[in-house]
Scaffold this motif. Sequence first.
Motif, PDB file in Angstrom:
ATOM      1  N   SER A 192      -0.294   4.896   5.072  1.00 12.87           N
ATOM      2  CA  SER A 192      -0.379   4.092   3.852  1.00 12.87           C
ATOM      3  C   SER A 192      -1.354   2.924   3.982  1.00 12.87           C
ATOM      4  O   SER A 192      -1.951   2.509   2.992  1.00 12.87           O
ATOM      5  CB  SER A 192       1.009   3.600   3.433  1.00 12.87           C
ATOM      6  OG  SER A 192       1.560   2.761   4.414  1.00 12.87           O
ATOM      7  N   LEU A 193      -1.541   2.405   5.184  1.00 12.46           N
ATOM      8  CA  LEU A 193      -2.511   1.336   5.374  1.00 12.46           C
ATOM      9  C   LEU A 193      -3.941   1.812   5.132  1.00 12.46           C
ATOM     10  O   LEU A 193      -4.815   1.014   4.803  1.00 12.46           O
ATOM     11  CB  LEU A 193      -2.393   0.738   6.780  1.00 12.46           C
ATOM     12  CG  LEU A 193      -1.093  -0.013   7.072  1.00 12.46           C
ATOM     13  CD1 LEU A 193      -1.054  -0.435   8.534  1.00 12.46           C
ATOM     14  CD2 LEU A 193      -0.945  -1.217   6.161  1.00 12.46           C
TER      15      LEU A 193
ATOM     16  N   ARG B  55      -4.626   4.196   2.856  1.00 11.40           N
ATOM     17  CA  ARG B  55      -4.643   4.831   1.546  1.00 11.40           C
ATOM     18  C   ARG B  55      -5.848   4.386   0.706  1.00 11.40           C
ATOM     19  O   ARG B  55      -6.561   5.201   0.149  1.00 11.40           O
ATOM     20  CB  ARG B  55      -3.350   4.570   0.801  1.00 11.40           C
ATOM     21  CG  ARG B  55      -3.301   5.256  -0.548  1.00 11.40           C
ATOM     22  CD  ARG B  55      -2.007   4.972  -1.302  1.00 11.40           C
ATOM     23  NE  ARG B  55      -1.925   5.837  -2.438  1.00 11.40           N
ATOM     24  CZ  ARG B  55      -1.198   6.934  -2.493  1.00 11.40           C
ATOM     25  NH1 ARG B  55      -0.464   7.285  -1.458  1.00 11.40           N
ATOM     26  NH2 ARG B  55      -1.190   7.688  -3.557  1.00 11.40           N
TER      27      ARG B  55
END
Length: 96
Positions: A77-78, A80
């Motif tokens: 997610s970092l 994304r």
Amino acid sequence: MTAVEHQLGTPTAQSRLRDFITQMTTQYADTIDSMDGTWNDNVLTFELTAMGMKVSGTLTVGNDVIEIQGTMPFALSLMRGRMEKTMEQELRKLLA
């Protein structure tokens, strides 16, 4: 969801996208371990493995826009924003 506008019409845009998976896998071989996709009418359902983690989604080809939707593990997610930006840039080049 990300949307990329184009002026090609659905058939031409879809035709250009058919080689997109191969292009992305080759260009980002250092990041993408594998990438597969299946077409169903104007929707490309894809799955890729990056750094050992799976990302999946769809590219829906419309007459003047391509919509990208996907899911990824929390661990990615970092990244994304970077991944979405890269995909959007590559699609814009492809559809220009």
